[in-house]
Design a protein around this motif. Structure first.
Motif, PDB file in Angstrom:
ATOM      1  N   VAL A 140      51.588  20.014  39.271  1.00  0.00           N
ATOM      2  CA  VAL A 140      50.471  20.823  38.767  1.00  0.00           C
ATOM      3  C   VAL A 140      50.581  20.940  37.250  1.00  0.00           C
ATOM      4  CG1 VAL A 140      49.362  23.090  38.799  1.00  0.00           C
ATOM      5  CG2 VAL A 140      50.296  22.140  40.914  1.00  0.00           C
ATOM      6  N   ALA A 141      49.549  20.492  36.548  1.00  0.00           N
ATOM      7  CA  ALA A 141      49.553  20.604  35.085  1.00  0.00           C
ATOM      8  C   ALA A 141      49.606  22.076  34.676  1.00  0.00           C
ATOM      9  CB  ALA A 141      48.300  19.934  34.510  1.00  0.00           C
ATOM     10  N   GLU A 142      50.334  22.358  33.602  1.00  0.00           N
ATOM     11  CA  GLU A 142      50.529  23.750  33.186  1.00  0.00           C
ATOM     12  C   GLU A 142      49.204  24.459  32.914  1.00  0.00           C
ATOM     13  OE1 GLU A 142      53.361  24.374  30.095  1.00  0.00           O
ATOM     14  OE2 GLU A 142      54.806  22.943  30.906  1.00  0.00           O
ATOM     15  N   ASN A 143      48.243  23.734  32.308  1.00  0.00           N
ATOM     16  CA  ASN A 143      46.970  24.390  31.964  1.00  0.00           C
ATOM     17  C   ASN A 143      46.097  24.640  33.197  1.00  0.00           C
ATOM     18  OD1 ASN A 143      46.616  21.565  32.204  1.00  0.00           O
ATOM     19  ND2 ASN A 143      44.699  21.656  31.072  1.00  0.00           N
ATOM     20  N   LEU A 144      46.459  24.057  34.341  1.00  0.00           N
ATOM     21  CA  LEU A 144      45.697  24.275  35.575  1.00  0.00           C
ATOM     22  C   LEU A 144      46.435  25.159  36.574  1.00  0.00           C
ATOM     23  CD1 LEU A 144      44.317  20.672  36.214  1.00  0.00           C
ATOM     24  CD2 LEU A 144      43.134  22.590  35.145  1.00  0.00           C
ATOM     25  N   PHE A 145      47.614  25.653  36.184  1.00  0.00           N
ATOM     26  CA  PHE A 145      48.454  26.395  37.115  1.00  0.00           C
ATOM     27  C   PHE A 145      47.726  27.598  37.713  1.00  0.00           C
ATOM     28  CE2 PHE A 145      51.236  30.106  37.640  1.00  0.00           C
ATOM     29  CZ  PHE A 145      52.071  29.651  38.651  1.00  0.00           C
ATOM     30  N   GLU A 146      47.147  28.437  36.854  1.00  0.00           N
ATOM     31  CA  GLU A 146      46.499  29.661  37.349  1.00  0.00           C
ATOM     32  C   GLU A 146      45.281  29.336  38.207  1.00  0.00           C
ATOM     33  OE1 GLU A 146      46.507  33.327  34.805  1.00  0.00           O
ATOM     34  OE2 GLU A 146      46.913  31.857  33.249  1.00  0.00           O
TER      35      GLU A 146
ATOM     36  N   VAL B  35      45.953  38.428  44.134  1.00  0.00           N
ATOM     37  CA  VAL B  35      45.705  37.502  43.029  1.00  0.00           C
ATOM     38  C   VAL B  35      44.409  37.898  42.343  1.00  0.00           C
ATOM     39  CG1 VAL B  35      46.928  35.582  44.114  1.00  0.00           C
ATOM     40  CG2 VAL B  35      44.476  35.852  44.520  1.00  0.00           C
ATOM     41  N   ILE B  36      44.305  37.543  41.070  1.00  0.00           N
ATOM     42  CA  ILE B  36      43.060  37.726  40.328  1.00  0.00           C
ATOM     43  C   ILE B  36      42.613  36.341  39.881  1.00  0.00           C
ATOM     44  CG2 ILE B  36      41.929  38.772  38.349  1.00  0.00           C
ATOM     45  CD1 ILE B  36      43.983  40.991  38.409  1.00  0.00           C
ATOM     46  N   PRO B  37      41.539  35.793  40.470  1.00  0.00           N
ATOM     47  CA  PRO B  37      41.069  34.464  40.043  1.00  0.00           C
ATOM     48  C   PRO B  37      40.765  34.438  38.556  1.00  0.00           C
ATOM     49  CG  PRO B  37      40.000  35.149  42.084  1.00  0.00           C
ATOM     50  CD  PRO B  37      40.742  36.350  41.573  1.00  0.00           C
ATOM     51  N   VAL B  38      40.943  33.281  37.938  1.00  0.00           N
ATOM     52  CA  VAL B  38      40.662  33.125  36.516  1.00  0.00           C
ATOM     53  C   VAL B  38      39.193  33.450  36.259  1.00  0.00           C
ATOM     54  CG1 VAL B  38      40.634  31.524  34.568  1.00  0.00           C
ATOM     55  CG2 VAL B  38      42.428  31.353  36.304  1.00  0.00           C
ATOM     56  N   GLY B  39      38.957  34.350  35.310  1.00  0.00           N
ATOM     57  CA  GLY B  39      37.593  34.742  34.969  1.00  0.00           C
ATOM     58  C   GLY B  39      37.067  35.917  35.763  1.00  0.00           C
ATOM     59  N   ALA B  40      37.827  36.365  36.776  1.00  0.00           N
ATOM     60  CA  ALA B  40      37.396  37.507  37.586  1.00  0.00           C
ATOM     61  C   ALA B  40      38.082  38.778  37.089  1.00  0.00           C
ATOM     62  CB  ALA B  40      37.736  37.274  39.060  1.00  0.00           C
ATOM     63  N   ASN B  41      37.564  39.920  37.504  1.00  0.00           N
ATOM     64  CA  ASN B  41      38.182  41.188  37.121  1.00  0.00           C
ATOM     65  C   ASN B  41      38.545  42.035  38.325  1.00  0.00           C
ATOM     66  OD1 ASN B  41      35.660  42.020  37.969  1.00  0.00           O
ATOM     67  ND2 ASN B  41      34.886  42.381  35.891  1.00  0.00           N
ATOM     68  N   LYS B  42      38.481  41.417  39.506  1.00  0.00           N
ATOM     69  CA  LYS B  42      38.755  42.160  40.725  1.00  0.00           C
ATOM     70  C   LYS B  42      39.850  41.446  41.510  1.00  0.00           C
ATOM     71  CE  LYS B  42      36.393  43.911  44.861  1.00  0.00           C
ATOM     72  NZ  LYS B  42      35.109  43.933  45.606  1.00  0.00           N
TER      73      LYS B  42
END
Length: 465
Positions: free
Chosen positions: A218-224, A279-286
């Protein structure tokens, strides 16, 4: 009267302030928040902050307008912005034709002005429930898409009769029925994923999914994004919502392969998700709650795992409630011929080849070989042998042992790497040397060779390492 839990959010768009006030007062018993707007533009901007469960949209905004053209335009815009949007059109009294046309264009339902409070509540409650069911269906589809298929060879059982592998079987028997996290240690090719699959198969979560994540690839910039998911618009290429692997494994088992190759600065993110079980998806606040059992695997030896500069000890403690160490094949030589027989039969059936004899000298050579790539290398060697061997019997050459470290007492000394101009052998030597130098840490070995981790994995597979 006892009421059920409230829905999250409703947006009401109408140019009449009295309508907005009435709707807000009435609908607050159904929703945590009722947001009202006289302008559709403002309502659209509010959707960027949080998507609503229901949108109530007036059919006409301009003074004297009766054809609902503006309402139809904004209905299309809301559905374009959120394809799962549930829109209830607000029409003038008797505007049945407009209501029918609105539903043809994607509206879920309609209410007429002046409305009946009971009718409005029932319509909006049903619409909000529809939105909830749609989201559940989409989540299930994304979850299914996120679940990885078994890797090649995943159907192969864990085989062996040696005391060392018998201890592994005993640990699996005791650990599988529990909810304990398991850390599997072992060199590349020893069968760590097979152990993970067996643990899942015998667990109470066997009816759930087993989601595998190769953290070394998994590329570091795609980890989250890969582990936690992302929402539409979170970054340039995020054209839609994507569920992460941890959420995809909800109710099942998450297999974190090559966890020892996870960069140090990313390890706290994984630890936080496992500790908080959300977990908090990237770009989410919930945050999204998760219920997963974690099985991790690494080829790092215990002394390297204990090095704080390579691996956080608090994450290690979270992962290794039970520790299973897989022995290399050279330490359980009594299992080699059993494995050879299994793979030879498997590939003979696959390629439609005849059953061939395994002469004593070939069996002895296979058992004496060190198998630096372990069971994976043996599997590849058996496949090549089945394809290349003559009609009657196998030979040592069919298994390509000359590439490895099989004992050859009478052979002359091999040339030094600098003297050997064969590119294939030189590449194998360089890859093997880098792996040994860094104790099979894929990230460090790849950096030493000037390769990406994925490229190094391909070369390891090519050379049976």
């Amino acid at each position: 009267m006892k009421r059920g839990p409230k829905f999250s959010r409703c947006i009401v768009v109408d140019d009449d302030p009295d309508i907005l006030l009435s709707a807000r007062l009435l609908l607050r018993e159904l929703f945590e928040e009722v947001a009202t707007f006289t302008s559709p533009d403002e309502a659209m901007a509010a959707m960027d902050v949080a998507l609503p469960d229901v949108i109530l949209l007036d059919a006409n905004f301009g003074r004297g307008a009766t054809n609902a053209a503006e309402g139809f335009h904004w209905l299309a815009e809301f559905l374009k912005h959120d394809p799962q949007a549930v829109v209830v059109m607000i029409t003038a009294h008797g505007g049945v034709q407009i209501a029918v046309e609105a539903m043809k264009r994607g509206a879920t339902d309609f209410v007429s002005k002046p409305w009946s409070n009971e009718r409005l509540l029932a319509t909006v409650r049903t619409a909000a429930a529809l939105r909830s069911s749609r989201e559940e269906a989409v989540t299930e589809r994304r979850r299914a898409a996120a679940v990885t298929t078994p890797t090649a060879g995943g159907e192969t059982p864990l085989l062996g009769k040696s005391p060392l592998i018998a201890r592994v079987f005993s640990l699996i028997d005791r650990a599988a029925p529990t909810e304990a996290n398991v850390l599997i240690l072992g060199e590349n090719g020893t069968g760590k994923e097979l152990v993970a699959r067996e643990l899942h198969r015998r667990s109470r979560r066997t009816d759930g999914v087993l989601v595998s994540v190769d953290l070394g690839a998994v590329a570091e910039n795609l980890f989250e994004s890969e582990l936690f998911g992302h929402v539409k618009g979170a970054f340039t290429d995020a054209r839609g919502d994507r569920i992460g692997r941890l959420q995809a494994a909800d109710g099942g088992t998450l297999f974190l392969d090559e966890v020892g190759n996870l960069p140090l600065h990313l390890q706290p993110k994984l630890l936080t998700a496992l500790e908080q079980r959300q977990v908090i998806p990237v770009g989410a606040n919930k945050p999204v709650p998760i219920d997963v059992r974690v099985i991790a695997a690494t080829n790092l030896p215990p002394d390297r795992l204990a090095d704080e500069s390579l691996f956080r000890q608090d994450l290690l403690f979270r992962l290794n409630t039970v520790e299973i160490e897989l022995p290399p094949l050279r330490e359980r030589r009594e299992d080699i011929l059993l494995l050879v027989d299994h793979f030879v039969a498997l590939y003979a059936k696959k390629y439609g080849k005849p059953v061939r004899e395994l002469p004593g000298d070939v069996a002895a050579a296979l058992q004496a070989y060190d198998w630096p790539g372990n069971v994976r290398a043996l599997r590849h060697a058996a496949e090549r042998a089945v394809i290349l061997a003559g009609e009657d019997r196998f030979t040592v050459e069919d298994f390509s042992l000359s590439r490895g470290t099989a004992p050859k007492p009478s052979a002359p000394p091999s040339p030094s790497p600098g003297d050997d101009l064969n590119l294939d052998r030189a590449e194998r030597h360089m890859v093997e040397s880098a792996l040994k130098k860094h104790s099979y840490n894929i990230s460090l070995a790849a950096a030493e060779l000037g390769l990406t981790r994925a490229s190094l994995y391909r070369r390891m597979d090519k050379h049976g390492l």
